[in-house]
Design an enzyme around this catalytic site. Sequence first.
Site, PDB file in Angstrom:
ATOM      1  N   GLN A   1      15.754  -1.430  44.478  1.00  0.00           N
ATOM      2  CA  GLN A   1      14.377  -1.029  44.189  1.00  0.00           C
ATOM      3  C   GLN A   1      14.256  -0.372  42.807  1.00  0.00           C
ATOM      4  OE1 GLN A   1      12.383   1.983  46.659  1.00  0.00           O
ATOM      5  NE2 GLN A   1      11.071   0.314  47.339  1.00  0.00           N
TER       6      GLN A   1
ATOM      7  N   GLU B   1       2.501  -0.478   9.481  1.00  0.00           N
ATOM      8  CA  GLU B   1       1.085  -0.855   9.549  1.00  0.00           C
ATOM      9  C   GLU B   1       0.247   0.154  10.338  1.00  0.00           C
ATOM     10  OE1 GLU B   1       0.190  -5.041   9.986  1.00  0.00           O
ATOM     11  OE2 GLU B   1       2.266  -5.549   9.526  1.00  0.00           O
ATOM     12  N   GLY B   2       0.573   1.400  10.182  1.00  0.00           N
ATOM     13  CA  GLY B   2      -0.168   2.449  10.893  1.00  0.00           C
ATOM     14  C   GLY B   2       0.678   2.977  12.031  1.00  0.00           C
TER      15      GLY B   2
ATOM     16  N   SER C   1       1.115   7.000   6.096  1.00  0.00           N
ATOM     17  CA  SER C   1      -0.083   7.082   6.932  1.00  0.00           C
ATOM     18  C   SER C   1      -1.274   7.642   6.141  1.00  0.00           C
ATOM     19  CB  SER C   1       0.188   7.974   8.148  1.00  0.00           C
ATOM     20  OG  SER C   1       1.122   7.340   8.992  1.00  0.00           O
TER      21      SER C   1
ATOM     22  N   PHE D   1       8.850   0.451   1.193  1.00  0.00           N
ATOM     23  CA  PHE D   1       8.872  -0.226   2.508  1.00  0.00           C
ATOM     24  C   PHE D   1       7.961  -1.450   2.524  1.00  0.00           C
ATOM     25  CE2 PHE D   1       9.423   4.424   3.405  1.00  0.00           C
ATOM     26  CZ  PHE D   1      10.794   4.360   3.550  1.00  0.00           C
ATOM     27  N   ILE D   2       8.077  -2.293   1.490  1.00  0.00           N
ATOM     28  CA  ILE D   2       7.207  -3.459   1.386  1.00  0.00           C
ATOM     29  C   ILE D   2       7.898  -4.670   2.016  1.00  0.00           C
ATOM     30  CG2 ILE D   2       5.889  -4.952  -0.158  1.00  0.00           C
ATOM     31  CD1 ILE D   2       5.030  -1.885   0.089  1.00  0.00           C
TER      32      ILE D   2
ATOM     33  N   GLU E   1       0.736   7.670  15.753  1.00  0.00           N
ATOM     34  CA  GLU E   1      -0.004   8.920  15.692  1.00  0.00           C
ATOM     35  C   GLU E   1      -1.312   8.745  14.928  1.00  0.00           C
ATOM     36  OE1 GLU E   1       3.168   8.463  15.141  1.00  0.00           O
ATOM     37  OE2 GLU E   1       4.101   9.646  16.729  1.00  0.00           O
TER      38      GLU E   1
ATOM     39  N   ARG F   1      -2.678  -5.246  12.454  1.00  0.00           N
ATOM     40  CA  ARG F   1      -2.345  -4.451  13.646  1.00  0.00           C
ATOM     41  C   ARG F   1      -2.414  -5.283  14.924  1.00  0.00           C
ATOM     42  NH1 ARG F   1      -5.603   0.575  11.019  1.00  0.00           N
ATOM     43  NH2 ARG F   1      -3.849   1.254   9.735  1.00  0.00           N
TER      44      ARG F   1
ATOM     45  N   LEU G   1       0.847  -1.189   0.000  1.00  0.00           N
ATOM     46  CA  LEU G   1       0.000   0.000   0.000  1.00  0.00           C
ATOM     47  C   LEU G   1       0.889   1.248   0.000  1.00  0.00           C
ATOM     48  CD1 LEU G   1      -2.808   1.399   0.388  1.00  0.00           C
ATOM     49  CD2 LEU G   1      -2.527   1.053   2.851  1.00  0.00           C
TER      50      LEU G   1
END
Lengths: 260, 381, 327
Positions: free
Chosen positions: B278, B362-363, B131, B155-156, B366, B242, B124
């Site tokens: 701690q 994948e999204g 985005s 970026f596939i 933001e 997602r 896509l």
Amino acid sequence: MHIVVCIKQVPATLDVRVDPVTHNLIREGTESVINSFDENALEEALRLREKFGGTVSVISMGPPQVREALRKALAMGADAAYLLCDRALGGADTLATAYTLAQGIRRLAPFDLILCGRHAVDADTGQVGPELAERLNLPQVTMVKKLECDGKTIVAWRECEEGTAVWELPLPAVVTVESKINTPRYPSPIGIVRSAKKPLTVWTAKDLDVDEDQIGLKGSPTRVLRLFSPQRTSHVEILPGEPEEAARALVAKLREQKVL
Amino acid sequence: MDFRLSEELELWRKTVREFTEKEVAPYDAEMDRANDLPWDIVRKMSESGFFGVPFPEEYGGAGMGSLAAVITIEELARGSASVALTLDAHWLATDPIFMFGTEEQKKKYLPDLVSGKKLAAFALTEPVAGSDAAGIMSTAVRDGDYWILNGTKAFITNGGAAETYVIAVKTDKTKGARGISTFIVEKGTPGFSIGKKEDKMGCRGSVTTELILDNCRVPAENMLGKEGEGFKVAMVALDFGRVCVGAMGVGCATAAMEAAGRYANQRQAFGGPLAKLQAVQFKIADMAMGIEAARLLTYRAAWLRDAGQRYTTEAAMAKVFGAEVAMSTCKDAIQIFGGYGYTRDYPVERYLRDAKLLEIGEGASEVLRMVIGMNTLKELA
Amino acid sequence: MQEIWVVAETYQGRLAPVTLELVGKARTLASGAGGKVTAVLLGSRVTELASELIACGADTVLVADHPELALYRTLPYARVLTDLIEARHPDVVLFGATSQGRDLAPRLAARLRTGLTADCLDLSFDKDGLLVQTKPSYGDNVMVDIVIPRHRPQMATVRPHVFPAPEKDAGREGRVEVVPVHLEQADLVARVREVIAEVEEASKLEEADVVVAGGRGMGSKENFNLLYQLARALGGVVGATRPPVDEGWIDAAYQIGQSGKTIAPKLYIACGISGAVQHTVGMEKAKVVVAINKDPSAPIFNLATYGIVGDVREVIPALIAALGAHK
């Protein structure tokens, strides 16, 4: 061909300690798995079934949670599973275990081949296979790293002190296998789904027609006297400095010790 | 409400865990160095039926559903985010064929994809449209029984490694999202080529490339879904993707926490193990809480999907939260390791590089916060 | 009186080292308990080996000499031993925990309906004359003392190398008794087609005085070359833990530990080995252990005599250089 595979459920980690006060075993984690060599035995059985057809039965003796191990065996491809489960069977050593398994396996007759792992990684005895063979009056070959079968006889390669001995035996027989013999498959997702419908039968001592003097603690000649931790006191001498400096110091120490 | 997994799912989780510990995790550092897809592992996963987990038996799958798929990704990611990503990206392309494909398309493509004999990739994103998915520039123009595709995808994941591609392009430039259609494009189609391979910061055991469409002729029957339905196809695919990325976050964070926990229990400082401090305990507590919350979000989103309910908001929540838990856990894990954590001798720096991807792919967090915010405000209106 | 038997093993006309170790140990045990040591020697044309068993501490050697016993097979060996044990009722029967002993002893134990303890690391008599058998369990994480209170004989297999080889006394007197061998047709169903001798470098591992072993921390097959260089400089042999074998850096024949070989060298150098028990069960009899590991908390340091904390890729070349400088 009907192949019977004996499996044992063992702790996933051998990381156990002995409580210094109570002398009981402290186990890290509660996860259990199928003894790895038994998975090799099952894999070999599944491969033979692919070649000759027939069925693969898995059998185990132990508490109810062994069902989990048997479910995995079914998911890997075994056709039917049998669990010998009864309080009366508890505390068995290898002799009593072999007798009980033999009584269970007799109920599965006729069979052509019985496969076991070479030993269980927890108790590390390797005795149940040969003891089972004796109780069933069958020939045996142990610690097999390669197996060939024509349906009537088997040829087995076993490691010995002189190299590798090649044995030929008629079937039915008992064979215990090494990890080298194969790489066990993982249960496939579809195998897992289908295994839910495969039979998992639980037999109690009564179902097995056993002599009560030969099962459980009563049928076990060996007794555990005590458990203890192996003595391992650390007295390491760390040689400090840069690699060159440490290496020179080490060579000097080894000469002092006369191991060089 | 019953939080126990079925016996089936427990056995599958154990299987994937064992597989990951033996076949995947030991090679993660090496694939990070090599910057290449570990084909051996992909082959073993295929032999063991991993690719078919969520798909029905009639296409060669196991029909175990989304929760099983999510558990697969989570456990794989515990050993290697790269390998989990490869499977996630494969499903991202395979699932829309299952959801939107014609019977012919399903029969033609699904058996090899469900068995994992072939890999798939979903395309896509473009160099100037990430985005803002509706802003893609690639086009398809009808030419008789064919469509002619042109443009560049960026970026596939699984680019080059995959045989089957699901590619979104504009079939109507005058429309925004509604002008998008998706096509199934096979590797080797004239005019379709693989572009630059990315030298990524993390997840280097998965391959990411450009795809180049240069007058690529695709048969009309390869359109996936209806003309103009491409944005919907993509969004449906991404909802499931997602949830899987959320699961990757859970797996990746678990690996980092386990490494940090082991180290904290062993390493001595100030007269005792680090674990007695701690400051360290608080970090581990935050990790454990985050991981547990992320896991529950992820499982619930998968459960909603299996129950046939809408889960777009929950998928976005699982993804954003899982990714951010992974980032914060890896960051804190490095802090616990101190100087060692900053070196390549220990895996935690790699985990951090891997985790960063989850906030982007994948999204991005933001854009997903926008989705969550808008959907929540709609409910509050 | 305690009657202790040792079932002897022979390879290519020689007695196995573990057999001599066991005869020596049996001698010590018998002397403390006023007992007698009997070695049972099975094979074909093996009678002349009896004198060596006597020299090591046997009072009596029972020789079962028969062509069908030339190569080890379970059933004929079990038949001969069953006949002898049922006729003579020894208190204790010991075997080496070898491929032969671990095959034969359980078969026999089941036939005699008695107890057997596998892979013992120590043996002693308690105050009531019961044999206390110490065996490892859970990959040597736990030791277990086992007794066989009411069944006879008490049987055990014993791991090689745990007892010292006895001093041989050529002047020691003992009795050699050749016993009759009755085999049935059913005992002969298995056939040994052949024994493939594999005398490879790997088999030297178990005999080597110096072993240089590598673990996962070696990092790559290329780095394993450093081990060969170091082994050459020391006149030793290279071994490995399981991960390098799984990675394909070295053949499985060189694996030390559980499901690998057990060694007892004078010097053992562990390089990039963390020290998981699955490995250390195979090397803890080493006299001097050197550990080289960049992780100071690696458990191998607990077993080591000397340790160097550092990267194997730096320390090993430095060590090779230091060895050269001393020559």
